[in-house]
Design a protein around this motif. Structure first.
Motif, PDB file in Angstrom:
ATOM      1  N   ASP A  52      78.584  36.650  43.043  1.00  0.00           N
ATOM      2  CA  ASP A  52      77.630  35.540  42.608  1.00  0.00           C
ATOM      3  C   ASP A  52      76.105  35.997  42.847  1.00  0.00           C
ATOM      4  O   ASP A  52      75.753  36.560  43.710  1.00  0.00           O
ATOM      5  N   SER A  53      75.328  35.660  41.601  1.00  0.00           N
ATOM      6  CA  SER A  53      73.869  35.939  41.639  1.00  0.00           C
ATOM      7  C   SER A  53      73.063  34.764  41.284  1.00  0.00           C
ATOM      8  O   SER A  53      73.556  34.089  40.605  1.00  0.00           O
ATOM      9  N   GLY A  54      71.980  34.590  41.977  1.00  0.00           N
ATOM     10  CA  GLY A  54      70.940  33.502  41.416  1.00  0.00           C
ATOM     11  C   GLY A  54      70.305  33.070  42.839  1.00  0.00           C
ATOM     12  O   GLY A  54      70.779  32.678  43.920  1.00  0.00           O
ATOM     13  N   ASP A  55      68.661  32.971  42.631  1.00  0.00           N
ATOM     14  CA  ASP A  55      67.815  32.517  43.453  1.00  0.00           C
ATOM     15  C   ASP A  55      68.312  31.189  43.882  1.00  0.00           C
ATOM     16  O   ASP A  55      67.863  30.536  44.999  1.00  0.00           O
ATOM     17  N   GLU A  56      68.834  30.454  43.105  1.00  0.00           N
ATOM     18  CA  GLU A  56      69.122  28.805  43.217  1.00  0.00           C
ATOM     19  C   GLU A  56      70.373  28.668  44.198  1.00  0.00           C
ATOM     20  O   GLU A  56      70.591  27.445  44.296  1.00  0.00           O
ATOM     21  N   LEU A  57      71.318  29.681  44.468  1.00  0.00           N
ATOM     22  CA  LEU A  57      72.497  29.569  45.070  1.00  0.00           C
ATOM     23  C   LEU A  57      72.039  29.360  46.665  1.00  0.00           C
ATOM     24  O   LEU A  57      71.482  29.988  47.042  1.00  0.00           O
ATOM     25  N   SER A  58      73.028  28.307  47.258  1.00  0.00           N
ATOM     26  CA  SER A  58      73.024  28.358  48.640  1.00  0.00           C
ATOM     27  C   SER A  58      74.211  28.682  49.122  1.00  0.00           C
ATOM     28  O   SER A  58      75.376  28.089  48.689  1.00  0.00           O
ATOM     29  N   ALA A  59      74.604  29.822  50.286  1.00  0.00           N
ATOM     30  CA  ALA A  59      75.657  30.130  50.594  1.00  0.00           C
ATOM     31  C   ALA A  59      76.536  29.043  51.304  1.00  0.00           C
ATOM     32  O   ALA A  59      77.465  28.988  51.387  1.00  0.00           O
ATOM     33  N   ASP A  60      75.796  28.112  51.816  1.00  0.00           N
ATOM     34  CA  ASP A  60      76.106  27.086  52.845  1.00  0.00           C
ATOM     35  C   ASP A  60      75.985  25.690  52.156  1.00  0.00           C
ATOM     36  O   ASP A  60      75.016  25.326  51.902  1.00  0.00           O
ATOM     37  N   PRO A  61      76.973  25.030  51.603  1.00  0.00           N
ATOM     38  CA  PRO A  61      76.925  23.735  50.744  1.00  0.00           C
ATOM     39  C   PRO A  61      76.374  22.724  51.916  1.00  0.00           C
ATOM     40  O   PRO A  61      75.989  21.740  51.452  1.00  0.00           O
ATOM     41  N   ARG A  62      76.282  22.775  53.130  1.00  0.00           N
ATOM     42  CA  ARG A  62      75.822  21.770  54.156  1.00  0.00           C
ATOM     43  C   ARG A  62      74.342  22.132  54.387  1.00  0.00           C
ATOM     44  O   ARG A  62      73.924  20.998  54.751  1.00  0.00           O
ATOM     45  N   ASP A  63      73.890  23.144  53.683  1.00  0.00           N
ATOM     46  CA  ASP A  63      72.544  23.326  53.936  1.00  0.00           C
ATOM     47  C   ASP A  63      71.753  23.756  52.447  1.00  0.00           C
ATOM     48  O   ASP A  63      71.621  24.853  52.288  1.00  0.00           O
ATOM     49  N   CYS A  64      71.447  22.869  51.734  1.00  0.00           N
ATOM     50  CA  CYS A  64      71.273  22.907  50.323  1.00  0.00           C
ATOM     51  C   CYS A  64      69.958  22.138  49.915  1.00  0.00           C
ATOM     52  O   CYS A  64      70.097  20.987  49.944  1.00  0.00           O
ATOM     53  N   ALA A  65      68.678  22.962  49.661  1.00  0.00           N
ATOM     54  CA  ALA A  65      67.508  22.293  49.351  1.00  0.00           C
ATOM     55  C   ALA A  65      67.778  21.745  48.224  1.00  0.00           C
ATOM     56  O   ALA A  65      68.566  21.915  47.238  1.00  0.00           O
ATOM     57  N   ILE A  66      66.657  20.686  47.682  1.00  0.00           N
ATOM     58  CA  ILE A  66      66.642  20.238  46.494  1.00  0.00           C
ATOM     59  C   ILE A  66      66.709  21.186  45.144  1.00  0.00           C
ATOM     60  O   ILE A  66      66.909  20.867  43.947  1.00  0.00           O
ATOM     61  N   HIS A  67      65.977  22.237  45.603  1.00  0.00           N
ATOM     62  CA  HIS A  67      65.715  23.199  44.435  1.00  0.00           C
ATOM     63  C   HIS A  67      67.187  24.210  44.234  1.00  0.00           C
ATOM     64  O   HIS A  67      66.965  25.047  43.585  1.00  0.00           O
ATOM     65  N   LEU A 106      85.192  44.157  38.650  1.00  0.00           N
ATOM     66  CA  LEU A 106      84.184  43.461  38.861  1.00  0.00           C
ATOM     67  C   LEU A 106      83.974  42.337  38.249  1.00  0.00           C
ATOM     68  O   LEU A 106      83.588  42.536  37.005  1.00  0.00           O
ATOM     69  N   VAL A 107      83.580  41.157  38.632  1.00  0.00           N
ATOM     70  CA  VAL A 107      83.200  39.912  38.041  1.00  0.00           C
ATOM     71  C   VAL A 107      81.651  39.436  38.556  1.00  0.00           C
ATOM     72  O   VAL A 107      81.893  39.159  39.921  1.00  0.00           O
ATOM     73  N   THR A 108      80.808  39.490  37.612  1.00  0.00           N
ATOM     74  CA  THR A 108      79.566  38.796  38.147  1.00  0.00           C
ATOM     75  C   THR A 108      79.711  37.320  37.583  1.00  0.00           C
ATOM     76  O   THR A 108      80.179  37.087  36.530  1.00  0.00           O
ATOM     77  N   SER A 109      78.819  36.427  38.081  1.00  0.00           N
ATOM     78  CA  SER A 109      78.825  35.131  37.838  1.00  0.00           C
ATOM     79  C   SER A 109      77.423  34.758  37.857  1.00  0.00           C
ATOM     80  O   SER A 109      76.574  34.938  38.749  1.00  0.00           O
TER      81      SER A 109
END
Length: 401
Positions: free
Chosen positions: A181-196, A243-246
């Motif tokens: 998985d790649s992307g600055d917008e991604l949060s590894a923890d769905p419980r701790d996800c900022a609005i951006h 290898l699969v990238t998203s």
């Protein structure tokens, strides 16, 4: 940067699969081979049934002695045969699946028989007939091909292999998969996800789709949108067959997957497919490794995984027919015209009719979760109306029918 012209879906699938050979084979106990693909044809080592059997409960007699009356001289039950030939005027009680006597040639159903003590006669409208005999080898003969290579072993295939005399069968090895998985917008923890940010769900989704066709799946990321982070993440995938990238496979300033793959040593085979959703798909090779760069929007990622990743994994795992097979269904509601790309509309089918789910945006996971099929809409198609036939692909079990 001059962008390559998107290529048609079927051409892209053919180019992806053309150089793919099944992984080396291994021999497994039949009970451990569920879900695997045969590495070579499987031939029956015995015939089924081994001898003539009764298909019904009743009485067995000679084929030249059908009028009766008879004397009941014994019984043949499943696993407990009557061990002598029948004389004229004799019959035996016989159960479904039981061995016919050596010279038995007919069955009288129990509901068509009249019996008093050991005496047996035809009931009115009763008939002693050979129709209720399962003949030796009627299911399969010794030496017959039970399956061609590339068949997937399901419950029925497992049972047939055992019935054919096999305790072990040859299957192709399953590929090892890495999902990044790649992307600055991604949060590894769905419980701790900022609005951006958004929760990093694509990797879990792709891994779940790949699971039936992989021996192991390694999750990498989420990885930040910079070359150093991507290079370090790619180094973790050296062991993977696939290898699969998203995410990061498009053309924005922060879409760095393609240059990171090239720096890693991957050779880009093609990039961009004329389909909606999923145009930014990327296919590459790095030595023996296959690389798929999927779009970051979850629906686009799902559809391209369904149409490219799963066929690739199936072929590596030995499948003879790795590409999902389409179905024809009646359309339940109207569909708008299409544009210059092949479209895959998320739909729901009851097995007879199919209709589009309410939301078709490529980010709409709630709508995707309600879909169980994809409706195929060709390039520049006119509006489709309820009652017309459309082509669709089933999504249950990764598209395995």
């Amino acid at each position: 940067m001059t962008l390559p012209q998107p290529i048609p879906l079927e051409e892209a699938q053919q180019r992806l699969l053309a150089g793919v050979e099944p992984l080396p084979g291994e021999t497994l106990p039949v009970s451990d081979a569920l879900g695997r693909y045969l590495a070579e044809p499987l031939v029956a080592l015995r015939q089924q049934p081994a001898s003539n059997l009764s298909a019904m409960d009743g009485y067995a007699m000679r084929a030249d002695d059908l009028a009766g009356p008879w004397t009941v001289v014994g019984e043949s039950a499943a696993g407990h045969p009557f061990g002598a030939p029948l004389e004229h005027g004799q019959a035996i009680r016989i159960s479904t699946g039981a061995l016919m006597p050596e010279n038995g040639g007919a069955i009288l159903l129990q509901e068509e028989a009249e019996r008093q003590g050991n005496g047996l006669a035809l009931a009115p409208n009763g008939e002693a007939t050979p129709r209720h005999i399962r003949r030796a080898g009627f299911d399969f003969r010794q030496g017959a091909e039970l399956f061609r290579a590339g068949i997937r072993i399901g419950p029925a295939q497992l049972a047939l292999a055992i019935s054919g005399g096999h305790a072990n069968i040859p299957v192709s090895r399953l590929p090892r998969v890495a999902v990044l998985d790649s992307g600055d917008e991604l949060s590894a923890d769905p419980r701790d996800c900022a609005i951006h940010q958004i929760p990093a769900s694509n990797g879990a989704m792709i891994a779940a789709m790949a699971a039936p066709f992989a021996c192991a799946i390694d999750r990498i990321g989420p990885v930040a949108d910079n070359m150093a982070a991507l290079s370090a993440a790619l180094a973790e995938a050296d062991h993977a067959d696939v290898l699969v990238t998203s995410g990061g496979a498009s053309v924005g300033d922060h879409d760095l997957v393609r240059p990171a793959l090239e720096a890693w040593g991957a050779d880009i085979h093609f990039w961009r497919v004329a389909m909606k959703p999923g145009k930014p798909l990327l296919v590459a090779r790095r030595g023996r490794q296959f690389v798929l760069g999927l779009p970051g929007n979850p629906v686009s990622s799902f559809v391209t995984a369904y149409l490219f990743l799963l066929p690739l994994l199936r072929k590596l795992a030995g499948a003879a027919d790795p590409v999902p097979a389409p179905f024809r269904l009646w359309l339940a509601g109207d569909l708008p015209p299409t544009g210059s790309r092949l479209e895959f509309v998320r739909g729901f089918t009851d097995g007879e009719t199919i209709g589009a789910v309410s939301e078709q945006d490529s980010s709409a996971l709630a709508a995707l979760s309600r879909a169980n099929a994809l409706i195929r809409r060709e390039v520049n198609s006119p509006p489709a109306h309820a009652g017309e036939m459309v082509t669709a692909y089933l999504l249950q079990n990764g598209g395995i029918a």
